[in-house]
Design an enzyme around this catalytic site. Structure first.
Site, PDB file in Angstrom:
ATOM      1  N   HIS A 140     -13.305   0.880  -0.816  1.00  0.00           N
ATOM      2  CA  HIS A 140     -13.830   0.535   0.515  1.00  0.00           C
ATOM      3  C   HIS A 140     -15.350   0.644   0.583  1.00  0.00           C
ATOM      4  O   HIS A 140     -15.901   1.122   1.576  1.00  0.00           O
ATOM      5  CB  HIS A 140     -13.189   1.397   1.601  1.00  0.00           C
ATOM      6  CG  HIS A 140     -11.740   1.089   1.836  1.00  0.00           C
ATOM      7  ND1 HIS A 140     -10.718   1.818   1.283  1.00  0.00           N
ATOM      8  CD2 HIS A 140     -11.140   0.136   2.564  1.00  0.00           C
ATOM      9  CE1 HIS A 140      -9.556   1.322   1.651  1.00  0.00           C
ATOM     10  NE2 HIS A 140      -9.779   0.295   2.444  1.00  0.00           N
ATOM     11  N   ASP A 145      -4.884  -6.573   9.641  1.00  0.00           N
ATOM     12  CA  ASP A 145      -5.869  -7.183  10.545  1.00  0.00           C
ATOM     13  C   ASP A 145      -6.036  -8.678  10.289  1.00  0.00           C
ATOM     14  O   ASP A 145      -6.823  -9.358  10.957  1.00  0.00           O
ATOM     15  CB  ASP A 145      -7.216  -6.436  10.542  1.00  0.00           C
ATOM     16  CG  ASP A 145      -7.990  -6.548   9.246  1.00  0.00           C
ATOM     17  OD1 ASP A 145      -7.811  -7.532   8.512  1.00  0.00           O
ATOM     18  OD2 ASP A 145      -8.789  -5.631   8.977  1.00  0.00           O
ATOM     19  N   GLU A 158      -2.797  -9.494  -1.217  1.00  0.00           N
ATOM     20  CA  GLU A 158      -2.478  -8.291  -0.434  1.00  0.00           C
ATOM     21  C   GLU A 158      -1.512  -8.694   0.677  1.00  0.00           C
ATOM     22  O   GLU A 158      -1.740  -9.685   1.366  1.00  0.00           O
ATOM     23  CB  GLU A 158      -3.764  -7.729   0.174  1.00  0.00           C
ATOM     24  CG  GLU A 158      -3.562  -6.455   0.961  1.00  0.00           C
ATOM     25  CD  GLU A 158      -4.880  -5.918   1.525  1.00  0.00           C
ATOM     26  OE1 GLU A 158      -5.776  -6.745   1.784  1.00  0.00           O
ATOM     27  OE2 GLU A 158      -5.008  -4.696   1.681  1.00  0.00           O
ATOM     28  N   HIS A 180       0.831  -1.211   0.000  1.00  0.00           N
ATOM     29  CA  HIS A 180       0.000   0.000   0.000  1.00  0.00           C
ATOM     30  C   HIS A 180       0.863   1.257   0.000  1.00  0.00           C
ATOM     31  O   HIS A 180       1.871   1.296   0.710  1.00  0.00           O
ATOM     32  CB  HIS A 180      -0.840   0.089   1.272  1.00  0.00           C
ATOM     33  CG  HIS A 180      -1.810  -1.030   1.468  1.00  0.00           C
ATOM     34  ND1 HIS A 180      -2.620  -1.118   2.570  1.00  0.00           N
ATOM     35  CD2 HIS A 180      -2.115  -2.113   0.710  1.00  0.00           C
ATOM     36  CE1 HIS A 180      -3.380  -2.199   2.480  1.00  0.00           C
ATOM     37  NE2 HIS A 180      -3.081  -2.823   1.364  1.00  0.00           N
ATOM     38  N   TYR A 239      -9.305   7.188   3.268  1.00  0.00           N
ATOM     39  CA  TYR A 239      -8.084   6.414   3.378  1.00  0.00           C
ATOM     40  C   TYR A 239      -7.006   7.194   2.639  1.00  0.00           C
ATOM     41  O   TYR A 239      -7.256   7.759   1.580  1.00  0.00           O
ATOM     42  CB  TYR A 239      -8.280   5.048   2.743  1.00  0.00           C
ATOM     43  CG  TYR A 239      -9.405   4.288   3.397  1.00  0.00           C
ATOM     44  CD1 TYR A 239      -9.154   3.328   4.362  1.00  0.00           C
ATOM     45  CD2 TYR A 239     -10.732   4.580   3.080  1.00  0.00           C
ATOM     46  CE1 TYR A 239     -10.191   2.650   4.974  1.00  0.00           C
ATOM     47  CE2 TYR A 239     -11.775   3.911   3.694  1.00  0.00           C
ATOM     48  CZ  TYR A 239     -11.501   2.945   4.639  1.00  0.00           C
ATOM     49  OH  TYR A 239     -12.528   2.293   5.247  1.00  0.00           O
TER      50      TYR A 239
END
Ligand code: GCO
Ligand code: MG
Length: 454
Positions: free
Chosen positions: A258, A364, A387, A171, A207
């Protein structure tokens, strides 16, 4: 953190011991406490039994992780799973401690399909991330356990490797095209050929906005700045297009919405972003609006990745159905979808329908879930892109064997199981935050004051 339910131990809650003979099941004297064992268990004379299903909370990088350890009567034989749902951690833990552990203790851990169906049925009502993550934690632990028993890496049980590495994306976020292009180039120099780009939107919380100084940070924590969809749609596609112009071809650029646009805005976003040559746009719409993906596909050639908020593999079916699927990538989160057992079935369908997997893997998702996901990536022709979280040293200390991206990809260890262990002592040094401390996105409102739905 506060421990509702008066747990005596803040980190580990042993499963309730199975009361001998509590089941009252005749004909199964060697399976004490088990309600209705599978009919073939006695016949098989299985020696290995589940003795405990333990749960552990830890947050070595601030985000709550719920780790599941399925233990057996064979010394040193256990499996590890991840049931991390940062938004509902304690509820998932209760499902595991109060419902699934008593159901599983005493059973043969080998019959994963049977146990998965049994656990699913035990909730009677279907679906939801709480049940999904609890099941997912046990399921991955059972697969890990089975692979360890066989002395094989987990991917061997899935048919073996079809690739040497799983390409991964990292990211970057920032204020404008110049800053973002620099960060993409830096990521490229670190070996990443795939980079997710999130851009700040002036006057809107989104974000990519880190704020400037303590006052901004406080405002962001309270979500005092509203979300402005119109500004997002006006601003972000242009920035992404300019980033593409600055970095040239050869680096794949990804973007995550998102789930924060409505169908009309999503159509507009896709129209504006056509020139950026994106690898995919992730989750344009909330799951409730999923019927509109067909329309988005019909009107745009931008590849679509969808599904991070799904908690049941069945939610993907309408998107994969019809003459041609309406998505390009299934965005699977293995813990939330109930583990590897259902996701492998979805992966097989994706392969047959020409849709790629883009598994969820930010911070997470613990290194345990990441390693389980990697076993699927490495063994499935449907795999597209993974990811990859950047885990620091504290995480690697709690999770020995944590896989880190090298040259823009993830390579499994090749050791038995999924290859990631859990250090209970190190975990205790990282208590999890209060339940509402972690994710403040739920507080986000639109410019007109209404709640912003992700
Ligand atoms: C992603 C996700 C995350 C989520 C997080 C919520 O694509 O990485 O959208 O950014 O916000 O998983 O807990
Ligand atoms: Mg996402």
């Amino acid at each position: 953190m506060a421990q509702p339910g008066a747990r005596s131990d803040p980190l580990s809650v042993p499963a309730a011991p199975a009361a001998p003979g509590a089941s009252g099941v005749t004909g199964a004297p060697d399976v004490p406490g088990v309600l209705a064992p599978a009919p073939w268990v006695e016949e098989r004379g299985a020696k290995v039994r589940i003795t405990a299903v333990r749960t552990f909370l830890t947050a070595p990088h601030g985000c709550p992780h719920l780790i599941v350890r399925v233990e057996t009567n064979e010394p040193g034989l256990y499996g590890l799973g991840c049931a991390s749902d940062p938004q509902r951690t304690l509820a998932v833990r209760s499902v595991l401690d109060d419902y699934l552990a008593p159901l599983l203790v005493g059973r043969d851990p080998d019959d994963i399909e049977d146990l998965h169906r049994l656990m699913l049925n035990s909730a009677y009502w279907r679906g939801g991330s709480i049940t999904g993550n609890a099941l997912g934690g046990v399921d991955v632990a059972l697969w890990d356990l089975k692979a360890k028993r066989l002395g094989a890496p987990l991917y061997s049980l899935f048919g073996g490797r079809v690739r040497t590495r799983a390409d991964a994306y990292t990211h970057v976020d920032g204020a404008g095209a110049a800053e973002l292009a620099e960060k993409v180039t830096a990521a490229r120099e670190r070996g990443y050929r795939h980079v997710r780009v999130q851009a700040a939107v002036p006057g809107s919380d989104t974000y990519g906005t880190k704020g400037d100084g303590a006052a901004d940070a406080r405002a962001l924590r309270r979500r005092a700045v509203p979300w402005d969809s119109a500004a997002y749609v006006r601003t972000v596609p242009g920035i992404l297009t300019e980033v593409r112009e600055r970095v040239g071809e050869g680096t794949e650029l990804l973007h995550d919405v998102h789930e924060r646009l409505d169908p009309r805005q999503a159509r507009d976003f896709l129209r504006r972003v056509e020139g950026a040559g994106l690898y995919f746009v992730e989750d344009l719409l909330a799951p409730e609006d999923a019927a509109h993906f067909a329309g988005l596909r019909a009107g745009s050639s931008v590849p679509l990745a969808v599904g991070e908020l799904f908690s049941d593999v069945g939610q993907f079916l309408p998107l994969l159905d019809g003459p041609v699927p309406v998505i390009d990538f299934a965005r699977v989160r293995i813990p939330t979808l109930g583990g590897l057992t259902p996701v492998r079935k979805l992966a097989a369908l994706c392969e047959l329908r020409g849709v790629r997997l883009a598994p969820h893997g930010p911070a997470d998702v613990s290194p345990v879930a990441q390693a389980a996901t990697l076993a699927l990536d490495i063994s499935s022709h449907a795999f597209g892109i993974q990811e990859a979280a950047v885990f620091g040293p504290a995480v690697a200390e709690v999770f020995p064997g944590t896989v880190t991206a090298r040259d823009g990809g993830l390579v499994p260890h090749g050791t038995p199981g999924h290859g990631v262990d859990f250090d209970e002592t190190a975990a205790r040094r990282h208590p999890v935050p209060e339940p509402l401390e972690h994710d403040r996105w739920a507080l986000l409102r639109n410019t007109d004051g209404s709640v912003q739905r992700p």
